[in-house]
Design a protein around this motif. Sequence first.
Motif, mmCIF file in Angstrom:
data_model
loop_
_atom_site.group_PDB
_atom_site.id
_atom_site.type_symbol
_atom_site.label_atom_id
_atom_site.label_comp_id
_atom_site.label_asym_id
_atom_site.label_seq_id
_atom_site.Cartn_x
_atom_site.Cartn_y
_atom_site.Cartn_z
ATOM 1 N N ASP A 182 0.840 -1.208 0.000
ATOM 2 C CA ASP A 182 0.000 0.000 0.000
ATOM 3 C C ASP A 182 0.871 1.252 0.000
ATOM 4 O O ASP A 182 0.561 2.236 -0.691
ATOM 5 N N TRP A 183 1.975 1.229 0.772
ATOM 6 C CA TRP A 183 2.877 2.378 0.809
ATOM 7 C C TRP A 183 3.549 2.572 -0.547
ATOM 8 O O TRP A 183 3.782 3.702 -0.975
ATOM 9 N N GLN A 184 3.832 1.480 -1.235
ATOM 10 C CA GLN A 184 4.444 1.578 -2.562
ATOM 11 C C GLN A 184 3.544 2.351 -3.522
ATOM 12 O O GLN A 184 4.025 3.141 -4.342
ATOM 13 N N ASP A 185 2.233 2.122 -3.428
ATOM 14 C CA ASP A 185 1.301 2.855 -4.294
ATOM 15 C C ASP A 185 1.402 4.357 -4.044
ATOM 16 O O ASP A 185 1.395 5.162 -4.986
ATOM 17 N N LYS A 186 1.505 4.734 -2.772
ATOM 18 C CA LYS A 186 1.640 6.158 -2.442
ATOM 19 C C LYS A 186 2.981 6.705 -2.913
ATOM 20 O O LYS A 186 3.068 7.842 -3.373
ATOM 21 N N LEU A 187 4.028 5.885 -2.775
ATOM 22 C CA LEU A 187 5.360 6.292 -3.236
ATOM 23 C C LEU A 187 5.340 6.628 -4.725
ATOM 24 O O LEU A 187 5.897 7.637 -5.164
ATOM 25 N N ILE A 228 16.698 9.055 -2.423
ATOM 26 C CA ILE A 228 16.669 7.598 -2.370
ATOM 27 C C ILE A 228 16.808 7.154 -0.915
ATOM 28 O O ILE A 228 17.789 7.486 -0.249
ATOM 29 N N ILE A 229 15.807 6.442 -0.436
ATOM 30 C CA ILE A 229 15.824 5.904 0.926
ATOM 31 C C ILE A 229 16.600 4.585 0.885
ATOM 32 O O ILE A 229 16.198 3.647 0.202
ATOM 33 N N VAL A 230 17.713 4.531 1.606
ATOM 34 C CA VAL A 230 18.636 3.398 1.510
ATOM 35 C C VAL A 230 18.495 2.462 2.709
ATOM 36 O O VAL A 230 18.525 2.903 3.861
ATOM 37 N N ALA A 262 11.259 -7.129 6.329
ATOM 38 C CA ALA A 262 10.028 -6.439 5.949
ATOM 39 C C ALA A 262 9.575 -5.461 7.037
ATOM 40 O O ALA A 262 9.192 -4.330 6.745
ATOM 41 N N ARG A 263 9.631 -5.890 8.300
ATOM 42 C CA ARG A 263 9.200 -5.024 9.402
ATOM 43 C C ARG A 263 10.082 -3.791 9.528
ATOM 44 O O ARG A 263 9.598 -2.676 9.768
ATOM 45 N N ILE A 264 11.386 -3.982 9.408
ATOM 46 C CA ILE A 264 12.313 -2.851 9.493
ATOM 47 C C ILE A 264 12.000 -1.833 8.401
ATOM 48 O O ILE A 264 11.932 -0.615 8.648
ATOM 49 N N MET A 265 11.768 -2.326 7.205
ATOM 50 C CA MET A 265 11.453 -1.432 6.094
ATOM 51 C C MET A 265 10.127 -0.726 6.328
ATOM 52 O O MET A 265 10.011 0.486 6.149
ATOM 53 N N GLN A 266 9.117 -1.488 6.728
ATOM 54 C CA GLN A 266 7.796 -0.904 6.929
ATOM 55 C C GLN A 266 7.836 0.209 7.969
ATOM 56 O O GLN A 266 7.294 1.299 7.754
ATOM 57 N N THR A 324 7.628 6.466 8.499
ATOM 58 C CA THR A 324 8.015 7.755 9.099
ATOM 59 C C THR A 324 8.012 8.869 8.054
ATOM 60 O O THR A 324 8.032 10.044 8.411
ATOM 61 N N TYR A 325 8.000 8.497 6.767
ATOM 62 C CA TYR A 325 7.955 9.493 5.683
ATOM 63 C C TYR A 325 6.491 9.867 5.450
ATOM 64 O O TYR A 325 5.873 9.476 4.454
ATOM 65 N N GLN A 326 5.952 10.649 6.374
ATOM 66 C CA GLN A 326 4.525 10.942 6.345
ATOM 67 C C GLN A 326 4.123 11.840 5.186
ATOM 68 O O GLN A 326 2.940 11.912 4.838
ATOM 69 N N GLU A 327 5.098 12.525 4.588
ATOM 70 C CA GLU A 327 4.758 13.379 3.445
ATOM 71 C C GLU A 327 4.479 12.572 2.176
ATOM 72 O O GLU A 327 3.970 13.118 1.187
ATOM 73 N N VAL A 328 4.816 11.281 2.202
ATOM 74 C CA VAL A 328 4.553 10.430 1.032
ATOM 75 C C VAL A 328 3.065 10.081 1.022
ATOM 76 O O VAL A 328 2.603 9.203 1.755
#
Length: 292
Positions: free
Chosen positions: A46-51, A177-179, A256-260, A265-269
């Motif tokens: 779901d976050w990917q869609d917003k990205l 780029i979020i690394v 997956a959890r670490i990434m999620q 935290t990038y609430q502007e996305v």
Amino acid sequence: MKDVDLNKFKITDSVQLESLPTALEDQPEKHELKKALKATRKKMADWQDKLYAHNRYAVLVCLQGMDTAGKDSLVREVFKGFNSRGVVVHSFKTPTSRELKHDFLWRHYCALPERGKFGVFNRTHYENVLVTKVHPEYILNERLPGVTSINDINENFWKRRYEEIHNFEKHISRNGIIVFKFFLNISKEEQRQRLLRRLRKPNKNWKFSPGDLEERKLWDAYRSSYEEAINNTATKDLPWYVIPADSKHAARYLVARIMQEKLETYQEVQEPSLPPDILENLDDYRRQLEKE
């Protein structure tokens, strides 16, 4: 399932890999991990869609680990359910003749994800301080000025290369780029068992190469190279995550959890809002289509 403190896997300074676990202390059941991964994966999709809609950031996931650490299956399971057009996977093998005509980071720059997309480096730019550290003769293929023999590849050479890698990561992170950098930490015994499974299962035989056994003899050298690479490039802003990976199911869930957690935290996305003149006429556009 009992929650896991993800901060314990985050490395921002020097570390000794031997002191870090290759398995979780309270290992959840396989079915619990699979269920938890499925839920986490849905949130990331779901976050990917917003990205993609936001179109200002990209995500780079760097996966490193000893042979048989489970990188390929992790990519398959963690990114299942993502829009396939939004995830691009690169696996960096021996440099081609064309790649050797450029600096060692050139091919990695070329493979970076576009804004709005995830990129996965399955084996990464760190191969240039891992495989080459164990086999320094490979550096000679780069035909670098002032490097004509292995004797020219000294500690200052590696120090500069770590610095160049760190600067590469700082540059791309400052440009959206979020690394993420993950080291899948398996034990030598677990690697032995996984190599044996490749030999025992006919459908896994194709994965085996006699060279796997030769590289296994260099286990200590590779571990040392990984430790030095992590210690020279782990910072607060660009940390490493050392993931216990003797259980593939646990490793997939932790990654997956670490990434999620980080991505949320990038609430502007967010999806962009429609212009007011379009928004106020949505009902009219709907009626037009319904009348057709």
